[in-house]
Write a protein that holds these residues in place. Structure first.
Motif, short mmCIF file in Angstrom:
data_model
loop_
_atom_site.label_atom_id
_atom_site.label_comp_id
_atom_site.label_asym_id
_atom_site.label_seq_id
_atom_site.Cartn_x
_atom_site.Cartn_y
_atom_site.Cartn_z
N ILE A 1 0.83 -1.20 0.00
CA ILE A 1 0.00 0.00 0.00
C ILE A 1 0.87 1.25 0.00
CG2 ILE A 1 -1.60 1.38 1.41
CD1 ILE A 1 -2.96 -1.16 2.26
N GLY A 2 1.98 1.23 0.74
CA GLY A 2 2.84 2.40 0.84
C GLY A 2 3.29 2.95 -0.50
N PRO A 3 3.89 2.11 -1.37
CA PRO A 3 4.33 2.62 -2.66
C PRO A 3 3.19 3.11 -3.55
CG PRO A 3 5.37 0.52 -2.16
CD PRO A 3 4.30 0.71 -1.15
N VAL A 4 1.98 2.62 -3.32
CA VAL A 4 0.84 3.04 -4.13
C VAL A 4 0.19 4.29 -3.56
CG1 VAL A 4 -1.45 2.33 -4.96
CG2 VAL A 4 0.42 0.67 -4.89
N LEU A 5 0.18 4.41 -2.23
CA LEU A 5 -0.50 5.53 -1.58
C LEU A 5 0.21 6.85 -1.81
CD1 LEU A 5 -2.71 6.52 0.41
CD2 LEU A 5 -1.12 6.00 2.27
N THR A 6 1.52 6.87 -1.64
CA THR A 6 2.24 8.15 -1.70
C THR A 6 2.18 8.84 -3.06
OG1 THR A 6 4.28 6.86 -1.97
CG2 THR A 6 3.80 7.72 0.21
N PRO A 7 2.26 8.13 -4.21
CA PRO A 7 2.14 8.87 -5.47
C PRO A 7 0.80 9.57 -5.64
CG PRO A 7 3.07 6.69 -5.86
CD PRO A 7 2.60 6.71 -4.44
N ILE A 8 -0.26 9.07 -4.97
CA ILE A 8 -1.58 9.66 -5.12
C ILE A 8 -1.60 11.08 -4.57
CG2 ILE A 8 -4.00 9.48 -4.43
CD1 ILE A 8 -3.68 6.45 -4.46
N PHE A 9 -1.05 11.28 -3.35
CA PHE A 9 -1.05 12.64 -2.79
C PHE A 9 0.23 13.40 -3.12
CE2 PHE A 9 0.75 10.12 0.74
CZ PHE A 9 1.88 10.88 1.06
N SER A 10 1.29 12.68 -3.50
CA SER A 10 2.55 13.36 -3.85
C SER A 10 2.39 14.21 -5.10
CB SER A 10 3.67 12.33 -4.05
OG SER A 10 3.98 11.67 -2.86
N GLY A 11 1.54 13.76 -6.04
CA GLY A 11 1.32 14.54 -7.25
C GLY A 11 0.75 15.92 -6.94
N PHE A 12 -0.17 15.99 -5.96
CA PHE A 12 -0.76 17.27 -5.58
C PHE A 12 0.29 18.17 -4.92
CE2 PHE A 12 -4.35 14.46 -6.01
CZ PHE A 12 -5.35 15.26 -6.54
#
Length: 342
Positions: free
Chosen positions: A187-198
């Motif tokens: 989940i970690g590697p998938v979760l961070t790109p979601i909010f990192s883009g913003f």
């Protein structure tokens, strides 16, 4: 001179051999070896506390693995800031993952010597400290070196996290919490790109790591709530407590009789890992399978920005949302665990 003893201390003494003078001559040599009582066993903790501990460990695994993929979003900014190619900027992910792979060879044996709780605290404290140069460095060399050190420090959650979960739950209970722990590393590697883009699009790549610093600080505080679960260390603390309260220095824990040191523990631990891979075909096949899955997952971090960003014109925010598909798959896998438990 004697000191008054509580009922708990008397029970502990009785379980390991009563220190009364009349039994001193007939007591066998190992009667002063402390034993694990039900109240000492981590599995005897209240269910709510065991689950909170498991969730804190899972959150740590999400933070560590999430930090690995966070750099993928920052690659464009890193390339522009340090005037390096995209291939060089990709090393921010590569070196972190290499640190994650090397670290468990050392961290696992250290946990057996010092306990899991100190390793967790040291792991996140070092990772917190090493993230500062990553966020504020003005040199690509410093940035990359400390990315590797961050991965190396955070690797504790990939090497001893499963051991903590198995220490807290019985064989009948461990299926679901262990599945949750396993899923958290994905989940970690998938979760961070979601909010990192913003964050990247609105505040720049350095703020990605500033947010990570805050995240690591909060996680370090939460780790203070995690109890020690290593049986050998629990017995060692119990023996120390008995020697202090009774004044009898003959009480000892099995781990105290072992002639070991850190280097020997590391050497033995590395050999056991190699031995397991060589002689246990199931372990070898699982390792190969997980290597393939993780390879595909980290390939996605590099490919999605190219496919959706360059070819389809997505901005950083929209590209981050493309990882939701992997997250949905992980959620379905976690929900299906109740069926596999049977």
């Amino acid at each position: 001179m004697t000191t008054p003893q509580s009922d708990l201390e008397k029970n502990e003494i009785h379980s390991s051999g009563s220190p009364s003078q009349e039994d001193a001559d007939t007591r066998p040599t190992n009667s002063f070896e402390v034993a694990l009582e039900p109240q000492d066993d981590p599995k005897s903790l209240p269910l709510w506390r065991r689950w909170i501990t498991a969730l804190i460990i899972n959150a740590g695994a999400i933070c560590v693995t999430g930090a690995s993929s966070m750099a993928a979003v920052a690659e464009v900014g890193i390339s522009q800031t340090f005037h390096v190619s995209t291939e060089v900027a990709t090393l921010a992910v590569t070196l972190f993952v290499i640190g994650l792979g090397i670290g468990p060879l050392l961290v696992g044996p250290l946990a057996a010597v010092y306990g899991q709780r100190p390793i967790y605290l040291a792991s996140f404290t070092l990772m917190f400290a090493f993230t500062w140069p990553v966020a504020f460095s003005n040199s690509i060399a410093v940035h990359m070196i400390f990315r590797f050190l961050c991965g190396f420090s955070g690797s504790a959650f990939l090497s001893i996290g499963g051991g903590t979960i198995s220490d807290l739950f019985t064989d009948e209970e461990v299926g679901t919490p262990m599945a949750a722990y396993t899923i958290s590393t994905f989940i970690g590697p998938v979760l961070t790109p979601i909010f990192s883009g913003f964050i990247f699009q609105n505040a720049g790549w350095r703020w990605l790591y500033r947010v990570l610093i805050i995240w690591e600080f909060v996680q370090t505080l939460l780790l203070l709530l995690v109890p020690e679960t290593t049986i050998g260390i629990i017995l060692k603390k119990k023996a120390v407590r008995l020697r202090k309260t009774t004044g009898d220095t003959r009480y000892y824990a099995p781990v105290e009789t072992e002639k070991t040191n850190v280097l020997r523990s590391i050497r033995i631990g590395m050999w056991h890992i190699l031995e397991l891979i060589i002689y246990d075909r199931m372990a070898l096949l699982l390792d190969i399978w997980l290597s393939l899955i993780l390879g595909i997952l980290y390939l996605v971090f590099q490919v999605f920005p190219i496919i959706f960003g360059q070819l389809h014109g997505f901005n950083a925010e929209d590209t981050g949302l493309t990882f939701l598909g992997v997250g949905v798959g992980l959620a379905i896998a976690m929900v299906s665990q109740i069926f596999w438990n049977r």
